[in-house]
Enzyme design. Sequence first.
Site, PDB file in Angstrom:
ATOM      1  N   TRP A  31       0.831  -1.214   0.000  1.00  0.00           N
ATOM      2  CA  TRP A  31       0.000   0.000   0.000  1.00  0.00           C
ATOM      3  C   TRP A  31       0.856   1.251   0.000  1.00  0.00           C
ATOM      4  O   TRP A  31       0.532   2.241  -0.658  1.00  0.00           O
ATOM      5  CB  TRP A  31      -0.993  -0.016   1.162  1.00  0.00           C
ATOM      6  CG  TRP A  31      -1.989  -1.122   1.007  1.00  0.00           C
ATOM      7  CD1 TRP A  31      -2.151  -2.207   1.837  1.00  0.00           C
ATOM      8  CD2 TRP A  31      -2.941  -1.287  -0.053  1.00  0.00           C
ATOM      9  NE1 TRP A  31      -3.151  -3.021   1.344  1.00  0.00           N
ATOM     10  CE2 TRP A  31      -3.644  -2.490   0.197  1.00  0.00           C
ATOM     11  CE3 TRP A  31      -3.266  -0.546  -1.187  1.00  0.00           C
ATOM     12  CZ2 TRP A  31      -4.659  -2.951  -0.651  1.00  0.00           C
ATOM     13  CZ3 TRP A  31      -4.268  -1.009  -2.033  1.00  0.00           C
ATOM     14  CH2 TRP A  31      -4.950  -2.199  -1.763  1.00  0.00           C
TER      15      TRP A  31
ATOM     16  N   ASP B  47      -1.913   6.377   6.303  1.00  0.00           N
ATOM     17  CA  ASP B  47      -2.928   5.467   5.797  1.00  0.00           C
ATOM     18  C   ASP B  47      -3.186   4.462   6.919  1.00  0.00           C
ATOM     19  O   ASP B  47      -2.363   3.600   7.194  1.00  0.00           O
ATOM     20  CB  ASP B  47      -2.397   4.750   4.538  1.00  0.00           C
ATOM     21  CG  ASP B  47      -3.366   3.698   4.018  1.00  0.00           C
ATOM     22  OD1 ASP B  47      -4.449   3.510   4.613  1.00  0.00           O
ATOM     23  OD2 ASP B  47      -3.023   3.050   2.996  1.00  0.00           O
TER      24      ASP B  47
ATOM     25  N   LYS C 166     -12.623  -1.909   6.601  1.00  0.00           N
ATOM     26  CA  LYS C 166     -11.928  -2.855   7.481  1.00  0.00           C
ATOM     27  C   LYS C 166     -12.365  -2.677   8.934  1.00  0.00           C
ATOM     28  O   LYS C 166     -12.765  -3.637   9.568  1.00  0.00           O
ATOM     29  CB  LYS C 166     -10.424  -2.710   7.320  1.00  0.00           C
ATOM     30  CG  LYS C 166      -9.963  -3.387   6.026  1.00  0.00           C
ATOM     31  CD  LYS C 166      -8.852  -2.697   5.315  1.00  0.00           C
ATOM     32  CE  LYS C 166      -8.662  -3.330   3.929  1.00  0.00           C
ATOM     33  NZ  LYS C 166      -7.836  -2.507   3.057  1.00  0.00           N
TER      34      LYS C 166
HETATM   35  C1  LIG Z   1      -7.313  -2.033   1.970  1.00  0.00           C
HETATM   36  C2  LIG Z   1      -6.245  -1.017   2.031  1.00  0.00           C
HETATM   37  C3  LIG Z   1      -6.124  -0.005   1.077  1.00  0.00           C
HETATM   38  C4  LIG Z   1      -7.016   0.080  -0.137  1.00  0.00           C
HETATM   39  O1  LIG Z   1      -8.230   0.605   0.221  1.00  0.00           O
HETATM   40  P1  LIG Z   1      -9.361   0.954  -0.864  1.00  0.00           P
HETATM   41  O2  LIG Z   1     -10.411   1.555   0.003  1.00  0.00           O
HETATM   42  O3  LIG Z   1      -9.754  -0.336  -1.509  1.00  0.00           O
HETATM   43  O4  LIG Z   1      -8.797   1.898  -1.836  1.00  0.00           O
HETATM   44  C5  LIG Z   1      -5.145   0.937   1.228  1.00  0.00           C
HETATM   45  N1  LIG Z   1      -4.289   0.896   2.272  1.00  0.00           N
HETATM   46  C6  LIG Z   1      -4.368  -0.068   3.209  1.00  0.00           C
HETATM   47  C7  LIG Z   1      -3.414  -0.082   4.359  1.00  0.00           C
HETATM   48  C8  LIG Z   1      -5.353  -1.057   3.116  1.00  0.00           C
HETATM   49  O5  LIG Z   1      -5.429  -2.016   4.054  1.00  0.00           O
END
Ligand SMILES: *Cc1c(COP(=O)(O)O)cnc(C)c1O
Length: 365
Positions: free
Chosen positions: A107, A177, A201
């Site tokens: 990511w 993030d 999540k």
């Molecule tokens: C799942 C995830 C993403 C991607 O998220 P989207 O909402 O599908 O764009 C980005 N960063 C992390 C750490 C993730 O776990």
Amino acid sequence: MTLTATHRVFNFSSGPAVLPEPVLLEAQRDLFEFPGAGMSVMEMSHRSRPFDRILEEAESTLREVAAIPDSHAVLFLQGGASLQFSMLPMNLLPPGGSADYVITGVWGQKAIAEARKLGAVRVAASTEAGGFRRVPRQDELDLDPSAAFVHLTTNNTIYGSQWPAMPDVGDVPLVVDASSDIFSRPIDVARYGVVYAGAQKNLGPSGVTLVVIRKDLLARSSSSLPTMLNYAVHAEHGSRYNTPNTFGIYILGLVARWMRAEGGLEALGARNARKAAAVYAEIDRTGFYRGHADADSRSLMNITFRLRDESLEDAFAQAATREGLDGLKGHRSVGGLRASMYNAFPESGVEALVQFMREFERIHG
Ligand SMILES: *Cc1c(COP(=O)(O)O)cnc(C)c1O
């Protein structure tokens, strides 16, 4: 018919992921007619009175649960965490500036790839050489004190590593993030420039992105940006410049209320630590299993592990599914197995996994 827990599997999916059962049951009860509104939340104008209240309450409950100070704005956007990979540098990286990225997994790599298209970036540290088994130590960070921001991924969903605590980045705004561990334990929001997460999540359904941003940073958003990609526009319009994901925000509000009822981030953090410790103890017990991440970087949310005999991994995942333990197959880039255990994942599911691991070892060990 009312669905009950007895029909539900233990859902180890990495995302979209398990939601609290009381939230699903309340949403089911009120789906047809939201109390007092005479219609479903999905049928309401995003500018109606009932939705005003839903949005205000989602924000105020989140602020209360996570102690989000007034210095920070709360935005409910769309496009997932992935769109933030572009929006962040568009808004926060001025012409001629440079941003630092700490790369601890896929990511982070995706985030820096988008930023590179928009401006100058530096890699302040990367743990790729070791196969992304850990996060860097403070003394490994090569930080630029004049950077526009420092970006990192708090929890590496795919590799199963997590920062035990945030590093010191000086006065440079820390942008994270936090898609896969947001509000999984107490957080001092005041220390961050931006905390963002796709909701699917730890917070709710997919299709909502939570962005918590320090208000003074909104001044960096240039009016020449595309309107929908401008943080200041979304902040000014209370996340309703256009039609937001109304139903998703409603569920997020219910999840926030559930977090409060569970005792808040302190209690959730303690529970998450207990859950993860139980599975790691089983992984470490005999050598039949082995963890992917280094011990001091282990994630409390996504537990990645292998079997000593990797040829048994498919059989493990299949047998687990038959036992009602769903979604344990690892991400294709790491292989092996992954147990994602976000806030809403119950301790009874952890006990079931540990029992299953013992039984599988007894038969195949
Ligand atoms: C799942 C995830 C993403 C991607 O998220 P989207 O909402 O599908 O764009 C980005 N960063 C992390 C750490 C993730 O776990």
